[in-house]
Each structure stands twice: as C-alpha cells, then as structure tokens.
Design a protein around this motif. Structure first.
Motif, PDB file in Angstrom:
ATOM      1  N   GLY A  42      -6.980   2.142 -25.316  1.00  0.00           N
ATOM      2  CA  GLY A  42      -7.601   0.910 -25.852  1.00  0.00           C
ATOM      3  C   GLY A  42      -8.152   1.172 -26.856  1.00  0.00           C
ATOM      4  O   GLY A  42      -9.234   1.657 -27.243  1.00  0.00           O
ATOM      5  N   ARG A  43      -8.020  -0.348 -27.223  1.00  0.00           N
ATOM      6  CA  ARG A  43      -8.650  -0.753 -28.639  1.00  0.00           C
ATOM      7  C   ARG A  43      -9.349  -1.905 -28.600  1.00  0.00           C
ATOM      8  O   ARG A  43      -9.103  -3.555 -29.496  1.00  0.00           O
ATOM      9  N   PRO A  44     -10.290  -2.518 -27.775  1.00  0.00           N
ATOM     10  CA  PRO A  44     -11.223  -3.512 -28.031  1.00  0.00           C
ATOM     11  C   PRO A  44     -11.721  -3.525 -29.112  1.00  0.00           C
ATOM     12  O   PRO A  44     -12.233  -3.056 -30.138  1.00  0.00           O
ATOM     13  N   THR A  45     -12.300  -5.572 -29.388  1.00  0.00           N
ATOM     14  CA  THR A  45     -12.209  -5.972 -30.711  1.00  0.00           C
ATOM     15  C   THR A  45     -13.722  -6.478 -30.693  1.00  0.00           C
ATOM     16  O   THR A  45     -13.673  -7.084 -28.830  1.00  0.00           O
ATOM     17  N   VAL A  46     -14.905  -7.282 -30.219  1.00  0.00           N
ATOM     18  CA  VAL A  46     -16.278  -7.893 -29.749  1.00  0.00           C
ATOM     19  C   VAL A  46     -15.396  -9.444 -30.073  1.00  0.00           C
ATOM     20  O   VAL A  46     -14.578  -9.884 -30.626  1.00  0.00           O
ATOM     21  N   THR A  47     -15.401  -9.541 -28.888  1.00  0.00           N
ATOM     22  CA  THR A  47     -15.012 -10.765 -28.362  1.00  0.00           C
ATOM     23  C   THR A  47     -16.045 -11.938 -28.590  1.00  0.00           C
ATOM     24  O   THR A  47     -15.479 -13.073 -28.856  1.00  0.00           O
ATOM     25  N   THR A  48     -17.044 -12.179 -29.235  1.00  0.00           N
ATOM     26  CA  THR A  48     -18.624 -13.061 -29.616  1.00  0.00           C
ATOM     27  C   THR A  48     -18.550 -12.810 -30.762  1.00  0.00           C
ATOM     28  O   THR A  48     -18.525 -12.061 -31.425  1.00  0.00           O
ATOM     29  N   ASN A  49     -17.977 -13.967 -31.432  1.00  0.00           N
ATOM     30  CA  ASN A  49     -17.945 -14.173 -33.545  1.00  0.00           C
ATOM     31  C   ASN A  49     -19.403 -14.326 -33.704  1.00  0.00           C
ATOM     32  O   ASN A  49     -19.645 -13.649 -34.672  1.00  0.00           O
ATOM     33  N   SER A  50     -20.421 -14.566 -32.666  1.00  0.00           N
ATOM     34  CA  SER A  50     -21.791 -14.531 -33.935  1.00  0.00           C
ATOM     35  C   SER A  50     -22.698 -14.569 -32.631  1.00  0.00           C
ATOM     36  O   SER A  50     -22.553 -15.515 -31.794  1.00  0.00           O
ATOM     37  N   TYR A  51     -23.864 -13.908 -33.689  1.00  0.00           N
ATOM     38  CA  TYR A  51     -24.843 -13.733 -32.042  1.00  0.00           C
ATOM     39  C   TYR A  51     -26.136 -14.422 -32.702  1.00  0.00           C
ATOM     40  O   TYR A  51     -27.283 -13.944 -32.970  1.00  0.00           O
ATOM     41  N   GLU A  52     -25.711 -15.381 -33.887  1.00  0.00           N
ATOM     42  CA  GLU A  52     -26.957 -16.583 -34.232  1.00  0.00           C
ATOM     43  C   GLU A  52     -27.215 -16.582 -33.211  1.00  0.00           C
ATOM     44  O   GLU A  52     -28.097 -17.073 -32.660  1.00  0.00           O
ATOM     45  N   PHE A  65     -23.345   6.138 -29.278  1.00  0.00           N
ATOM     46  CA  PHE A  65     -22.871   4.291 -28.556  1.00  0.00           C
ATOM     47  C   PHE A  65     -24.151   3.160 -28.649  1.00  0.00           C
ATOM     48  O   PHE A  65     -23.262   2.557 -29.593  1.00  0.00           O
ATOM     49  N   GLY A  66     -25.609   4.204 -29.181  1.00  0.00           N
ATOM     50  CA  GLY A  66     -26.579   2.682 -28.967  1.00  0.00           C
ATOM     51  C   GLY A  66     -26.652   2.351 -30.351  1.00  0.00           C
ATOM     52  O   GLY A  66     -26.911   0.447 -30.737  1.00  0.00           O
ATOM     53  N   SER A  67     -26.790   3.345 -31.010  1.00  0.00           N
ATOM     54  CA  SER A  67     -26.595   2.716 -33.157  1.00  0.00           C
ATOM     55  C   SER A  67     -25.295   1.829 -33.472  1.00  0.00           C
ATOM     56  O   SER A  67     -25.733   1.046 -33.619  1.00  0.00           O
ATOM     57  N   ARG A  68     -24.397   2.451 -32.750  1.00  0.00           N
ATOM     58  CA  ARG A  68     -23.299   2.071 -33.712  1.00  0.00           C
ATOM     59  C   ARG A  68     -23.250   0.332 -32.706  1.00  0.00           C
ATOM     60  O   ARG A  68     -22.757  -1.230 -33.535  1.00  0.00           O
ATOM     61  N   ALA A 264     -21.460  -1.465 -17.189  1.00  0.00           N
ATOM     62  CA  ALA A 264     -20.289  -1.809 -18.210  1.00  0.00           C
ATOM     63  C   ALA A 264     -19.531   0.184 -18.546  1.00  0.00           C
ATOM     64  O   ALA A 264     -20.447   0.422 -18.917  1.00  0.00           O
ATOM     65  N   ASP A 265     -18.765  -0.297 -18.964  1.00  0.00           N
ATOM     66  CA  ASP A 265     -17.419   1.556 -18.476  1.00  0.00           C
ATOM     67  C   ASP A 265     -17.535   1.190 -20.475  1.00  0.00           C
ATOM     68  O   ASP A 265     -16.195   0.999 -20.173  1.00  0.00           O
ATOM     69  N   PRO A 266     -17.521   2.388 -21.022  1.00  0.00           N
ATOM     70  CA  PRO A 266     -17.387   2.600 -22.119  1.00  0.00           C
ATOM     71  C   PRO A 266     -16.171   3.811 -22.650  1.00  0.00           C
ATOM     72  O   PRO A 266     -16.112   3.435 -23.654  1.00  0.00           O
ATOM     73  N   GLY A 267     -16.115   4.547 -21.526  1.00  0.00           N
ATOM     74  CA  GLY A 267     -15.261   5.699 -21.827  1.00  0.00           C
ATOM     75  C   GLY A 267     -15.535   6.912 -21.999  1.00  0.00           C
ATOM     76  O   GLY A 267     -17.127   6.811 -22.569  1.00  0.00           O
ATOM     77  N   SER A 268     -15.423   7.750 -22.915  1.00  0.00           N
ATOM     78  CA  SER A 268     -15.646   8.541 -22.908  1.00  0.00           C
ATOM     79  C   SER A 268     -15.180   9.523 -24.524  1.00  0.00           C
ATOM     80  O   SER A 268     -14.754   9.168 -25.112  1.00  0.00           O
ATOM     81  N   ALA A 269     -16.107   9.926 -25.429  1.00  0.00           N
ATOM     82  CA  ALA A 269     -16.046  10.487 -27.013  1.00  0.00           C
ATOM     83  C   ALA A 269     -17.231  11.521 -26.803  1.00  0.00           C
ATOM     84  O   ALA A 269     -17.672  11.897 -26.099  1.00  0.00           O
ATOM     85  N   SER A 291     -10.714  11.095 -24.099  1.00  0.00           N
ATOM     86  CA  SER A 291     -12.065  10.889 -25.148  1.00  0.00           C
ATOM     87  C   SER A 291     -11.422   9.663 -26.560  1.00  0.00           C
ATOM     88  O   SER A 291     -10.103   9.820 -26.416  1.00  0.00           O
ATOM     89  N   ARG A 292     -12.380   9.034 -27.029  1.00  0.00           N
ATOM     90  CA  ARG A 292     -11.677   8.218 -28.195  1.00  0.00           C
ATOM     91  C   ARG A 292     -13.211   7.979 -29.412  1.00  0.00           C
ATOM     92  O   ARG A 292     -13.760   8.584 -28.936  1.00  0.00           O
ATOM     93  N   GLU A 293     -12.912   7.141 -29.674  1.00  0.00           N
ATOM     94  CA  GLU A 293     -14.265   7.070 -31.218  1.00  0.00           C
ATOM     95  C   GLU A 293     -14.975   7.224 -30.743  1.00  0.00           C
ATOM     96  O   GLU A 293     -14.428   5.411 -29.931  1.00  0.00           O
ATOM     97  N   PRO A 294     -16.305   6.865 -30.861  1.00  0.00           N
ATOM     98  CA  PRO A 294     -17.790   6.629 -30.231  1.00  0.00           C
ATOM     99  C   PRO A 294     -17.897   5.019 -30.633  1.00  0.00           C
ATOM    100  O   PRO A 294     -18.123   4.078 -30.128  1.00  0.00           O
ATOM    101  N   GLU A 295     -16.927   4.655 -31.674  1.00  0.00           N
ATOM    102  CA  GLU A 295     -17.141   3.456 -32.463  1.00  0.00           C
ATOM    103  C   GLU A 295     -16.190   2.296 -31.375  1.00  0.00           C
ATOM    104  O   GLU A 295     -16.927   1.023 -30.995  1.00  0.00           O
ATOM    105  N   ILE A 296     -15.646   2.502 -31.148  1.00  0.00           N
ATOM    106  CA  ILE A 296     -14.496   1.455 -29.730  1.00  0.00           C
ATOM    107  C   ILE A 296     -15.903   1.764 -27.892  1.00  0.00           C
ATOM    108  O   ILE A 296     -14.931   0.580 -27.723  1.00  0.00           O
ATOM    109  N   CYS A 297     -15.867   2.986 -28.227  1.00  0.00           N
ATOM    110  CA  CYS A 297     -16.878   2.918 -27.215  1.00  0.00           C
ATOM    111  C   CYS A 297     -17.994   1.656 -27.030  1.00  0.00           C
ATOM    112  O   CYS A 297     -18.306   1.285 -26.158  1.00  0.00           O
TER     113      CYS A 297
END
Length: 363
Positions: A42-52, A65-68, A264-269, A291-297
């Motif tokens: 899976g390669r999710p992208t952030v679905t919210t454009n702005s958190y203004e 995960f938290g820092s990313r 939320a289940d981020p998957g493993s890394a 496992s996948r990259e932490p950024e994706i999780c």
C-alpha cells in the motif's frame, strides 16, 4: 482390506477438510497475512490538503511514526503542533522548522512537552497542560513501548501501554474542540497493530479475579513476548467501548461535543521500537513479510486521525477501514470488553480523581 480402505478414505477426507477450512481459520485468528501483504504494497497519501488553523497533539512524537506524522502536518499548514514524548522533542521541532524555512513555508506554533507517559502522574501533567489549548482538533497517540523483559510502571502495572493510553484519552476527551477552520468533529486516534492477532491466544478471560492483573502479572517467555500485542488488544477493547459510550452520550445530549474516536493500524516497519525483533527468527520473518517504510506508516496514521465522523468507532488502515479481530467480535470478546472497561475504571478512579466526572458523563 475394505475397512483399511475406508479408514484411509476417511482420513484423507478429514485431512482435505482440515486444509480447506482449518488453515484459513487459523490465519484469520492469528496471522492476517492478506492484510499484512496489502499494507506492505500500500502507498497511501495524505488525503487532507490543509490543516490551516487547526491544532494537532501527538504523543510519542519523538518516535519513528510520531515524528514523521508531525512533519506531514507541519507541511500542510497546521497552526499549532504539540509534540509530546518522554524524550525531548526539541530536535524534531528544529528539523521541522529547518525544512519549512528551506521551502519558504510558514512555520507553525510548535509546543514541546516532555512527559513520562508511563506514569499516571505524567499523564495527568499532560492533561493539565492541554487545558490551555484554545482548540484541539486531532490527537494521535503513537506512544508505546515494546519490551521483551518485564517492565513496570510506578503503579506496578506491566500493561502501561494500555493504562496510560486509556488515561490520556479520558483526560483529553473533554478538551477536544474543532477550530473554526475545521468542518468536522475533532478526532482522537489510538494506534493498533496486527500483533494483537498472535497475542490473542494468551488473552483468555479468567473465571475469577482481575482480567487486567492476569495480563499484567505475566511470566517471562511467551507471555512477555506477546506483551506489546496484549496491551494493544486491551487498548482496542477500550477504544471500541469508549467510542460506543461517546455516541450514546452525545445522543442523550449530556453536554459533550461531537467527537470521533477511532483506531488506526499503520502497518509494520523497522524502527528503533521493532529493531529488537531482528535477533528473533520468527518475529523477524513476520516483520519482513509486511514491513514498509516508516513514512508510509506515518501517512496511514495521519489519515486515520483526519477522518470524518463516519470513521467513528472503526479501525482505519491506509485509505480504508478494516474489521476488528475475530476474537473481539464473539460474545466472549464483548464480555472481555466490558471487563476491561469496568476494571480500568476502578483502577483509574481510585488513583486519578479527575477522571471520575468524565466516567460519570459516559455512563
């Protein structure tokens, strides 16, 4: 001869039936390989454009995960970012500000709160600081500890991943309030894991005595190896019950604002949290499988804590929802969930007086 032929025919039939039905049932209960495989690719992208204009609070913000996740929010115009961890998150703040400066982007207001979330006192300190926030749109709770040797909280509990998470959610619940720029109810997201599945066979409910104490007083070996998954299983029970009670409380118009509670289940890394598994054959193979990259999780977690109210009470996984584990859906799982809720209430009300009024609102 005829009897022998019949015997082998029956044995063969039983064997085929076992392969056809037994193995899929086993995997469904203890190893959700299809879900892991899907997450790996899976390669999710952030679905919210702005958190203004919004405020986001992240526990475990110094972790992989938290820092990313914090950086993902910062790059999407968040107004206030609260970084909470037992370690100083000043380095994460500096990285975020440097990245934004290089890109010519505005810097959010970044608050760094250091708190020992392993203790009830540390959780209470976080709750007190959060009262000064004008709004609180998103709470992402990534804080957690994986330990292969027994570690106790100051209150004597092994299951501190669970109790601290439950306590923080209760203390922050009345403070959740959407900013004027946020069209959806605020969201509080627990982080769950596929590790609940293989841990479930060590999570049976005792006929007598405390369920939480039985899971806390674990022995070295198999039970300790599954302690992270067990604590996350308890937290998933708690999250589902909390979501149901928030819905009921809101429907009864008891004065609580609409709030979305989910997991939320981020998957493993491979991260500093999971790296100890490198030395263990079976855990290493399982991790490598999914496992996948932490950024994706981290992206999956940001999406989880950004859902609309349709995500209330659900488990988010990348772009979609995923079912609760089979053992939680059975009658015995519902009974266990009630035990977890009541025993947690007894422990927290006895040691953290300020949660009593919150529990009463949720009755």
């Amino acid at each position: 001869m005829a009897n022998s032929t019949l015997y082998f025919a029956l044995a063969g039939t039983v064997f085929v039936i076992g392969l056809t039905y037994g193995i899929p049932l086993f995997f469904a209960e203890y190893f959700p390989w299809q879900s892991l495989w899907k997450q790996r690719h899976g390669r999710p992208t952030v679905t919210t454009n702005s958190y203004e204009g919004r405020t986001v609070l992240i526990t475990g913000a110094n972790g992989a995960f938290g820092s990313r996740a914090a950086k993902l929010f910062a790059h999407r115009d968040v107004e206030t970012l609260v970084l909470v961890d037992v370690k100083d998150c000043g380095g994460v703040k500096q990285e975020i500000e440097a990245e934004l400066s290089d890109m010519g982007k505005a810097k959010p207001n970044i608050l760094v709160w250091q708190a020992d979330l392993m203790s009830f006192a540390g959780c209470q300190d976080l709750g007190k600081k959060a009262r000064d926030l004008k709004n609180l749109d998103h709470v992402l709770m990534t804080a957690g500890i994986l330990a292969f040797n027994r570690r106790e909280s100051p209150e004597g509990w092994e299951t501190f991943n669970f109790l601290s998470g439950a306590l923080i959610s209760l203390l922050l619940l009345p403070l959740l309030k959407s900013s004027p720029t946020n069209p959806s109810p605020p969201v509080l997201t627990f982080v769950t894991t596929f590790g609940i599945y293989p841990s479930s066979f060590t999570m049976s409910v005792p006929k007598n005595g405390s369920y939480l104490k039985r899971l806390s007083n674990n022995k070295e070996g198999m039970e300790q190896a599954h302690q992270y998954g067990r604590s996350k299983g308890l937290l998933l029970y708690f999250a589902r019950e909390l979501a149901a009670r928030v819905s009921a409380t809101t429907a009864q118009d008891k004065g609580m604002r609409r709030v979305t509670i989910n997991s939320a289940d981020p998957g493993s890394a491979w991260t500093p949290l999971t790296n100890p598994n490198q030395a263990k054959l079976i855990p290493r193979l399982i991790m490598n499988f999914g496992s996948r990259e932490p950024e994706i999780c981290a992206t999956a977690l940001v999406n989880g804590v950004s859902v609309s109210e349709e995500g209330h009470g659900k488990i988010m996984q990348d772009f979609d929802t995923t079912p609760y584990p089979p053992f939680m859906e059975r009658k015995s799982g519902r009974i266990a969930q009630e035990r977890v809720w009541q025993e947690t209430r007894s422990e927290l009300e006895g040691k953290v007086p300020e949660v009593k009024s919150i529990y009463e609102m949720l009755d």
